[in-house]
Design a protein around this motif. Structure first.
Motif, short mmCIF file in Angstrom:
data_model
loop_
_atom_site.label_atom_id
_atom_site.label_comp_id
_atom_site.label_asym_id
_atom_site.label_seq_id
_atom_site.Cartn_x
_atom_site.Cartn_y
_atom_site.Cartn_z
N ALA A 188 -29.86 17.25 25.86
CA ALA A 188 -29.36 17.82 24.60
C ALA A 188 -30.30 18.89 24.05
N ASN A 189 -31.62 18.64 24.10
CA ASN A 189 -32.55 19.60 23.51
C ASN A 189 -32.54 20.94 24.22
N VAL A 190 -32.37 20.93 25.55
CA VAL A 190 -32.30 22.18 26.30
C VAL A 190 -31.04 22.95 25.94
N LEU A 191 -29.91 22.27 25.92
CA LEU A 191 -28.64 22.94 25.62
C LEU A 191 -28.62 23.46 24.19
N GLU A 192 -29.16 22.68 23.26
CA GLU A 192 -29.16 23.10 21.85
C GLU A 192 -30.09 24.30 21.64
N PHE A 193 -31.26 24.28 22.26
CA PHE A 193 -32.18 25.42 22.14
C PHE A 193 -31.54 26.69 22.69
N LYS A 194 -30.95 26.60 23.86
CA LYS A 194 -30.32 27.77 24.46
C LYS A 194 -29.20 28.30 23.58
N ALA A 195 -28.37 27.41 23.08
CA ALA A 195 -27.26 27.84 22.23
C ALA A 195 -27.77 28.52 20.97
N HIS A 196 -28.86 27.99 20.39
CA HIS A 196 -29.42 28.57 19.16
C HIS A 196 -29.94 29.98 19.41
N VAL A 197 -30.70 30.16 20.50
CA VAL A 197 -31.26 31.48 20.79
C VAL A 197 -30.16 32.48 21.10
N LEU A 198 -29.20 32.10 21.91
CA LEU A 198 -28.13 33.02 22.28
C LEU A 198 -27.26 33.37 21.07
N SER A 199 -27.10 32.42 20.16
CA SER A 199 -26.34 32.70 18.94
C SER A 199 -27.07 33.76 18.10
N ARG A 200 -28.39 33.63 18.00
CA ARG A 200 -29.18 34.62 17.25
C ARG A 200 -29.08 36.01 17.87
N LEU A 201 -28.85 36.06 19.17
CA LEU A 201 -28.69 37.33 19.87
C LEU A 201 -27.25 37.84 19.81
N THR B 271 -20.55 22.29 26.95
CA THR B 271 -21.87 21.73 27.24
C THR B 271 -21.82 20.22 27.12
N LEU B 272 -22.50 19.56 28.02
CA LEU B 272 -22.52 18.09 28.07
C LEU B 272 -23.97 17.62 28.17
N ALA B 273 -24.41 16.87 27.16
CA ALA B 273 -25.76 16.31 27.18
C ALA B 273 -25.75 15.05 28.04
N ALA B 274 -26.58 15.04 29.07
CA ALA B 274 -26.64 13.88 29.97
C ALA B 274 -27.95 13.91 30.75
N ASP B 275 -28.42 12.73 31.11
CA ASP B 275 -29.56 12.58 32.01
C ASP B 275 -28.99 12.32 33.39
N LEU B 276 -29.19 13.25 34.30
CA LEU B 276 -28.55 13.17 35.61
C LEU B 276 -29.20 12.15 36.54
N SER B 277 -30.26 11.50 36.09
CA SER B 277 -30.80 10.38 36.86
C SER B 277 -30.08 9.08 36.52
N LEU B 278 -29.18 9.15 35.54
CA LEU B 278 -28.37 8.00 35.11
C LEU B 278 -26.90 8.33 35.33
N PRO B 279 -26.00 7.33 35.26
CA PRO B 279 -24.57 7.62 35.44
C PRO B 279 -24.08 8.66 34.43
N TRP B 280 -23.31 9.63 34.91
CA TRP B 280 -22.85 10.73 34.04
C TRP B 280 -21.37 11.05 34.22
N ARG B 281 -20.69 10.33 35.11
CA ARG B 281 -19.29 10.65 35.39
C ARG B 281 -18.41 10.52 34.15
N GLU B 282 -18.54 9.43 33.42
CA GLU B 282 -17.65 9.20 32.28
C GLU B 282 -17.82 10.29 31.22
N GLY B 283 -19.05 10.72 30.99
CA GLY B 283 -19.28 11.78 30.03
C GLY B 283 -18.63 13.08 30.47
#
Length: 325
Positions: A128-141, A151-163
């Motif tokens: 989530a923090n990576v996606l939110e930071f990127k969205a914030h910077v690109l919005s400012r631009l 965008t989907l916040a998920a840890d890919l070392s854990l199950p992510w299919r349902e999300g």
């Protein structure tokens, strides 16, 4: 554990340093007169993070004379430039799919800089923090995506299919999968799980571009190289990279009915006219950049003994392109 789950001691502005280093590599590539990639957002993303690392964002006139701490990162930018262009070319080649999923998207900006066909949908998966930071910077631009972006916040070392399914992914549609700079941070079991999910969720006509993970058995030689690189650059690769001898994605996907082609880093160098070196063409043998993110070369002199080295097609990982009939 992936870089997404590491402690904030390894991050600036809540971001993985490796994600920033890759963005810096794209910025450096963009600044070159012979650029392979034009990413107008990469430098702004690096600047906005206010990293404590001295990350280069411009290709210097004399790269071999750059400060010692920047040289490995400049070197890695050569690899990052080729990797980015290779995946860009794949995404813009036929047969295209309406739906694209980028697993471990990081600070990638393809949704904003590539010419997507009408109706295209891109799903980016990362912390989530990576996606939110990127969205914030690109919005400012005032940057606008050139496709439908989910965008989907998920840890890919854990199950992510349902999300993914809940976020708008349609498993009945052909999908293009992008796995760039992800697998090296996952252990062998997690790599297998991610690739298996890709196979299970793919309708006929799906395709994938995958950056292989280098086999990293836990040996004294490899540990020493990783520690040396981490100390030299400030990037904690010795803590981030998973020690694993993973199954080749080709073996796994072909067993699931995919048709696969392997691509070595040497092939990319030939295709794009690049050499993994900061030295002038007539200078001494080059120092090589590692895969995924800036990293040490574990297969040249000073690396592990020959019997411990990966096979030639995996010495720096390389890439796999695949298609599901």
């Amino acid at each position: 554990m992936t870089e997404q789950g590491r402690s904030t001691e390894l991050e600036d502005q809540g971001l993985p340093l490796t994600a920033l280093a890759v963005a810096a590599g794209r910025a450096v590539e963009t600044s070159r007169a012979d650029q392979l990639v034009a990413d107008p957002f990469a430098s702004a993303l690096v600047v906005a993070a206010r990293s404590h690392l001295d990350l280069p964002t411009v290709w210097p006139a004399q790269p071999a004379e750059a400060p010692p701490l920047q040289q490995p990162l400049l070197l890695a930018s050569i690899y990052i430039g080729m990797r980015t262009r290779f995946i860009d070319d794949f995404l813009q080649s036929a047969p295209a799919t309406t739906q694209t999923v980028v697993l471990g998207a990081g600070l990638d900006t393809r949704a904003f800089r590539l010419p997507w066909p009408e109706g295209a949908r891109v799903i980016e998966v990362d912390s989530a923090n990576v996606l939110e930071f990127k969205a914030h910077v690109l919005s400012r631009l005032s940057a606008e995506p050139r496709c439908e972006l989910i965008t989907l916040a998920a840890d890919l070392s854990l199950p992510w299919r349902e999300g993914l399914l809940a976020g708008g992914f349609d498993p009945a549609q052909p999908t293009t999968w992008v796995l760039e700079g992800l697998l090296p941070y996952l252990d062998a079991a997690a790599q297998h799980a991610v690739l298996n999910e890709v196979a299970v969720l793919s309708a006929p006509g799906s395709r994938a571009v995958i950056e292989r993970a280098v086999a990293l058995p836990k040996t004294d030689g490899i540990e020493a190289k990783l520690r040396e690189f981490s100390e030299q650059t400030g990037l904690p690769m010795s803590e981030l990279l998973a020690r694993a001898d993973p199954q080749d994605p080709i073996e796994l996907l072909e067993a699931a009915g995919w048709r696969c082609t392997g691509h070595t880093v040497e092939e990319l160098c030939s295709t794009y006219g690049r050499v993994l070196s900061l030295a002038a063409p007539d200078a001494a043998a080059p120092v090589a950049a590692g895969p995924g993110v800036p990293g040490p070369d574990l297969t040249r002199s000073g690396g592990p003994a020959p019997e411990q080295q990966p096979t030639p097609d995996q010495s720096r990982g390389g890439f796999v392109t695949a298609w599901m009939p």
